[in-house]
Write a protein that holds these residues in place. Structure first.
Motif, short mmCIF file in Angstrom:
data_model
loop_
_atom_site.label_atom_id
_atom_site.label_comp_id
_atom_site.label_asym_id
_atom_site.label_seq_id
_atom_site.Cartn_x
_atom_site.Cartn_y
_atom_site.Cartn_z
N VAL A 85 0.82 -1.21 0.00
CA VAL A 85 0.00 0.00 0.00
C VAL A 85 0.86 1.26 0.00
N ASP A 86 1.89 1.29 0.85
CA ASP A 86 2.72 2.49 0.93
C ASP A 86 3.36 2.83 -0.42
N ARG A 87 3.82 1.81 -1.13
CA ARG A 87 4.42 2.05 -2.45
C ARG A 87 3.35 2.55 -3.44
N SER A 88 2.12 2.09 -3.28
CA SER A 88 1.06 2.54 -4.20
C SER A 88 0.74 4.01 -3.99
N ILE A 89 0.96 4.52 -2.79
CA ILE A 89 0.73 5.93 -2.52
C ILE A 89 1.80 6.78 -3.20
N HIS A 190 8.56 -13.57 4.09
CA HIS A 190 7.81 -12.32 3.94
C HIS A 190 8.80 -11.18 3.68
N PHE A 191 8.63 -10.48 2.57
CA PHE A 191 9.58 -9.45 2.17
C PHE A 191 9.72 -8.38 3.26
N PRO A 192 10.95 -7.96 3.56
CA PRO A 192 11.19 -7.11 4.74
C PRO A 192 10.81 -5.65 4.61
N GLU A 193 9.72 -5.34 3.91
CA GLU A 193 9.14 -4.01 3.95
C GLU A 193 7.77 -4.03 4.62
N LYS A 194 7.23 -5.23 4.85
CA LYS A 194 5.92 -5.39 5.45
C LYS A 194 6.03 -5.37 6.98
N GLY A 206 18.15 -3.03 17.02
CA GLY A 206 18.10 -1.97 18.01
C GLY A 206 17.52 -0.67 17.48
N LYS A 207 16.74 -0.75 16.40
CA LYS A 207 16.16 0.45 15.79
C LYS A 207 14.75 0.68 16.33
N PRO A 208 14.21 1.90 16.17
CA PRO A 208 12.82 2.13 16.55
C PRO A 208 11.89 1.20 15.78
N ILE A 209 10.88 0.69 16.47
CA ILE A 209 9.87 -0.16 15.85
C ILE A 209 8.67 0.73 15.55
N PRO A 210 8.44 1.09 14.27
CA PRO A 210 7.41 2.09 13.95
C PRO A 210 6.01 1.51 13.95
N ILE A 211 5.08 2.24 14.56
CA ILE A 211 3.66 1.91 14.51
C ILE A 211 2.91 3.14 14.01
N TYR A 212 2.13 2.95 12.95
CA TYR A 212 1.39 4.08 12.38
C TYR A 212 0.28 4.54 13.34
N GLY A 213 0.16 5.86 13.48
CA GLY A 213 -0.91 6.43 14.30
C GLY A 213 -0.77 6.00 15.75
N GLY A 339 13.74 -0.44 4.35
CA GLY A 339 14.33 0.30 5.48
C GLY A 339 14.00 1.77 5.49
N HIS A 340 13.20 2.24 4.52
CA HIS A 340 12.83 3.65 4.44
C HIS A 340 11.31 3.79 4.55
N ARG A 341 10.85 4.86 5.17
CA ARG A 341 9.42 5.11 5.27
C ARG A 341 8.88 5.52 3.90
N LEU A 342 7.86 4.82 3.45
CA LEU A 342 7.22 5.09 2.17
C LEU A 342 5.78 5.49 2.42
#
Length: 345
Positions: A85-89, A190-194, A206-213, A339-342
């Protein structure tokens, strides 16, 4: 059966290929090998006598016609798609070209081949889709096969379009089709962008674990091996022209899911602090659907299928697989966008 699988080097497609070979079928794996594909996903069956790989793009009509004439499949299982979905945006064009135009090309190639073979009643065109075509649910209710379409992202709109094309080819040309719409898949390869691979790999690094909203968005999680088994059942026993919703019966909010993964990592690979301390809330995705949930009554009652893996079991298996298969995921970390926010709009 001799099954032509499109997208067979991807996440769900490779699970179908592996399971089909294990069940004694022949497989022609057609994949363009775009950024999310990986032939390592099917390495375990690549030497099987019933397996053939064709490096081809479903946007290439000539290649599809050649593949049908060369291999003469009994069945098509269409899983090739742009799916993030992120890539489709950020770049909807690829989704339109692959998911809509590519599906059109495949339908026409299959129709031409089916007609050339005398329209055999045993031929099947199985279109694999997503629950995202139905839009977003509130706190209650579930998607059924009769839920009106209401796609909210370029990705889901492109998949909804492809679903409509498949139904139209059945109604207009009588092409023997079946359709499935699944909930969120997870598991090995599972591809490592999901979301789930991102959580695991960011935790390990040891990186931040991102959660939307605020993490309240809910998904119904389906273990990929269960999904592959269901897909092969539908293509064999599903009623022509009918659709089947495939769900995991495992609803979790994103925050609950991430905390569960962190808990498994705390137990399997403990460190001084809990991995949950790395959780970070980030800006939400534009148009982020609140909740998906599948009602799998039809496939359970008509075909006798239901998921065999609970989300607790599946997450444990998945985390263990990533811990044991670093050579697989490390090779993918340098691919475009990983590894990048899309999809920030």
């Amino acid at each position: 059966m001799k099954i032509l699988v499109t997208g067979g080097a991807g996440f769900i497609g490779s699970a179908v290929v592996r399971r089909a070979i294990a069940n004694g079928h022949e497989v022609v794996n057609v994949d363009a090998l775009t950024y999310a594909a990986c032939l390592e996903n099917v390495a375990a069956v690549s030497d099987s006598s019933g397996y053939v790989f064709e490096h081809a793009d479903i946007r290439d009509c000539d290649a599809l016609n050649r593949i049908f004439e060369t291999h003469k499949p009994d069945t098509v299982m269409h899983l090739a798609a742009e799916s993030h979905v992120d890539r489709s945006i950020d770049g909807p064009k690829n989704f339109i070209e692959t998911n809509i135009c590519g599906t059109f090309n495949l339908l026409e190639a299959a129709r031409k081949y089916w007609a050339s073979q005398g329209r055999p009643e045993t031929f099947r065109f199985h279109h694999v889709s997503t629950d995202e075509v139905f839009g977003s649910l509130g706190a209650t209710g579930k998607f059924t096969e009769d839920t009106p379409y209401d796609p909210r992202s370029p990705y889901s709109a492109s998949k909804a379009s492809s679903d409509h094309l498949v139904r139209a080819w059945h109604e207009t040309y009588r092409l023997p089709v079946v359709l499935t719409n699944c909930s969120n898949n997870y598991g090995p390869y599972h591809f490592p962008e999901k979301l789930i691979p991102v959580v695991i790999l960011n935790a390990l690094h040891g990186k931040p674990i991102p959660i939307y909203g605020n993490g309240s968005n809910v998904r119904d999680w389906l273990y990929v091996e269960d999904h592959a088994e269901a897909l092969l059942l539908v293509v064999r026993k599903g009623e022509i022209g009918r659709s089947y919703n495939i769900g995991g019966e495992n609803e979790l909010s994103n925050l609950e899911l991430v905390r569960a993964i962190c808990g498994i990592l705390d137990r399997l690979l403990p460190k001084t602090n809990s991995y949950a301390e790395q959780i970070t809330f980030v800006a939400d995705r534009p148009g982020h659907d609140m909740r998906y949930a599948i009602d799998p009554t039809r496939i359970r009652e008509e075909l006798g299928w239901r998921p065999s893996v609970t989300v607790e079991e599946g997450l444990e298996r998945t985390v263990r697989w990533y811990l044991e298969n670093e050579s697989w995921w490390r090779a993918l970390l340098e691919r475009d966008g990983v590894g990048h926010r899309l999809g920030v709009g």
